[in-house]
Design an enzyme around this catalytic site. Structure first.
Site, PDB file in Angstrom:
ATOM      1  N   LYS A   9       3.495  -5.383   2.485  1.00 46.59           N
ATOM      2  CA  LYS A   9       3.734  -6.134   1.730  1.00 46.59           C
ATOM      3  C   LYS A   9       4.552  -5.903   0.477  1.00 46.59           C
ATOM      4  O   LYS A   9       5.423  -4.804   0.867  1.00 46.59           O
ATOM      5  CB  LYS A   9       2.700  -6.400   0.755  1.00 46.59           C
ATOM      6  N   ASP A 134      -4.596  -2.193  -3.738  1.00 42.37           N
ATOM      7  CA  ASP A 134      -4.133  -2.721  -2.880  1.00 42.37           C
ATOM      8  C   ASP A 134      -5.179  -3.309  -1.541  1.00 42.37           C
ATOM      9  O   ASP A 134      -4.643  -4.294  -0.742  1.00 42.37           O
ATOM     10  CB  ASP A 134      -2.715  -2.404  -2.254  1.00 42.37           C
TER      11      ASP A 134
HETATM   12  P1  ATP Z   1       1.444   0.952  -2.894  1.00 38.77           P
HETATM   13  O1  ATP Z   1       2.476   0.107  -2.460  1.00 38.77           O
HETATM   14  O2  ATP Z   1       0.426   0.555  -2.471  1.00 38.77           O
HETATM   15  O3  ATP Z   1       1.758   1.860  -3.974  1.00 38.77           O
HETATM   16  P2  ATP Z   1       2.672   2.730  -1.230  1.00 38.77           P
HETATM   17  O4  ATP Z   1       3.224   1.755  -0.273  1.00 38.77           O
HETATM   18  O5  ATP Z   1       3.891   3.703  -2.844  1.00 38.77           O
HETATM   19  O6  ATP Z   1       1.752   2.506  -1.490  1.00 38.77           O
HETATM   20  P3  ATP Z   1       2.370   4.340   0.971  1.00 38.77           P
HETATM   21  O7  ATP Z   1       3.365   4.231   2.047  1.00 38.77           O
HETATM   22  O8  ATP Z   1       0.761   3.839   0.996  1.00 38.77           O
HETATM   23  O9  ATP Z   1       3.297   4.409  -0.280  1.00 38.77           O
HETATM   24  O10 ATP Z   1       1.740   6.272   0.538  1.00 38.77           O
HETATM   25  C1  ATP Z   1       1.592   7.067  -0.662  1.00 38.77           C
HETATM   26  C2  ATP Z   1       0.930   8.461  -0.080  1.00 38.77           C
HETATM   27  O11 ATP Z   1      -0.194   7.627   0.532  1.00 38.77           O
HETATM   28  C3  ATP Z   1       2.123   8.706   0.792  1.00 38.77           C
HETATM   29  O12 ATP Z   1       3.032   9.837  -0.228  1.00 38.77           O
HETATM   30  C4  ATP Z   1       1.059   9.733   1.870  1.00 38.77           C
HETATM   31  O13 ATP Z   1       1.413  10.776   2.064  1.00 38.77           O
HETATM   32  C5  ATP Z   1      -0.525   9.162   1.453  1.00 38.77           C
HETATM   33  N1  ATP Z   1      -0.724   8.243   3.383  1.00 38.77           N
HETATM   34  C6  ATP Z   1      -1.461   8.629   3.346  1.00 38.77           C
HETATM   35  N2  ATP Z   1      -2.382   7.933   4.543  1.00 38.77           N
HETATM   36  C7  ATP Z   1      -1.476   6.980   4.601  1.00 38.77           C
HETATM   37  C8  ATP Z   1      -1.278   6.098   6.138  1.00 38.77           C
HETATM   38  N3  ATP Z   1      -2.135   5.747   6.381  1.00 38.77           N
HETATM   39  N4  ATP Z   1       0.413   5.803   5.738  1.00 38.77           N
HETATM   40  C9  ATP Z   1       1.139   5.640   4.744  1.00 38.77           C
HETATM   41  N5  ATP Z   1       1.234   6.624   3.816  1.00 38.77           N
HETATM   42  C10 ATP Z   1      -0.292   7.584   4.193  1.00 38.77           C
END
Ligand code: ATP
Length: 284
Positions: A9, A134
């Protein structure tokens, strides 16, 4: 085997208040799922190797440590009492990790859709929010107004259908660190301001291209400023940070914009908004 896709998103706008008594931040945000999506498959009983101790196994190259999708599967079993044979969940990551594009939450939401289809049981109402702010909106990915701390999701009409230009950075930001920096240095919206903004968006007003976490993300990740400038210089409209960053995005229908970004060394991609059927569960 069941498969689905987990669209990432962007936050078309993100307004943030001061933390509530439960520590979560109230927000008003327009979420837009995009065509950049992870691919998930859930192998049926006996089709894949179960994890240690007979638990479900998660295979997700590129993500170390506990996987949010595995936590979602375990949470689904605990909340519903589903005791079907252990499954293997395989995730192909396409959404950049720790980038502000909701990848982990998207995978958790997709794992819940797969578990519901495999078990024939509904997803317990409180479970998505327990997994992350989220997750509720990404359960049924479509453009939506998100309020509360993420638990209130109201579908919005499809938006302007514009092509998004997304520029992932070679950097990661922890959502928790960005909120901490926001709390320490930036002014939160007061509750009245958030209510008024939500009412305007509900009534169909165009979302303001504002992300209240952007200043905190820029302070923590110096690579963001040049990336925003690169989008601007290439002719991308309304460049901004998504979520807690560091990914930046904007809008453009001009194919030469991508050429300009690529020749300047920026790995930008043009992505459409995600059609709702992208997230359907299918039998493979
Ligand atoms: P948001 O936008 O929801 O705040 P984000 O996009 O910044 O999240 P994510 O890619 O969801 O961040 O990753 C956050 C942390 O979650 C990472 O440090 C990762 O190690 C952990 N994680 C656990 N499971 C997953 C997954 N399936 N995909 C991505 N990261 C994951």
């Amino acid at each position: 085997m069941l498969t689905t896709r987990a669209p990432g998103k962007v936050n078309v706008c993100l307004l943030v208040g001061a933390p509530r008594a439960d520590g979560l931040h109230p927000l008003v945000s327009v979420f837009q799922p995009v065509g950049l999506a992870d691919e998930l498959s859930l192998a049926g009983a006996g089709e894949g190797a179960p994890g240690p101790g007979g638990a479900d196994a998660v295979v997700c190259p590129g993500v170390a440590g506990e996987n949010l999708a595995g936590r979602a599967l375990a949470g689904f079993r605990a909340a519903t009492g589903w005791d079907g044979a252990p499954r293997t969940l395989t995730i192909v990551k396409r959404i950049p990790v720790a980038a502000g594009m909701g990848g982990g939450s998207a995978d958790a939401a997709a794992a819940l859709r797969l578990a519901a289809a495999a078990s024939g049981l509904p997803i317990p109402a409180e479970l998505p929010m327990r997994l992350g702010a989220d997750v509720p909106v990404l359960l049924n990915p479509r453009r939506a107004l998100v309020t509360g701390a993420g638990e209130h999701v109201e579908p919005l009409s499809a938006g302007d259908g514009a092509t998004l230009v997304i520029l992932p950075l070679d950097a990661a930001l922890s959502t928790r660190d960005v909120y901490r920096e926001f709390d320490a240095r930036d002014r939160p919206r007061d509750p009245g301001e958030l209510e008024e903004a939500a009412a305007r968006l509900r009534a169909g007003a165009a979302p303001p291209p504002v992300n209240d976490l952007e200043a905190a993300a820029r302070r923590l990740c110096p690579a963001i400023d040049p990336a925003l400038e690169a989008l601007r210089t290439a002719g991308v409209e309304r460049p901004m940070v998504t979520g807690s960053g560091p990914t930046v995005f904007g809008y453009s229908e001009d194919p030469e914009v991508l050429d300009r970004l690529h020749s300047a060394g920026h790995p930008a991609v043009a992505v459409p908004t995600a059609p709702p059927e992208l997230a359907e569960v299918r039998q493979a």
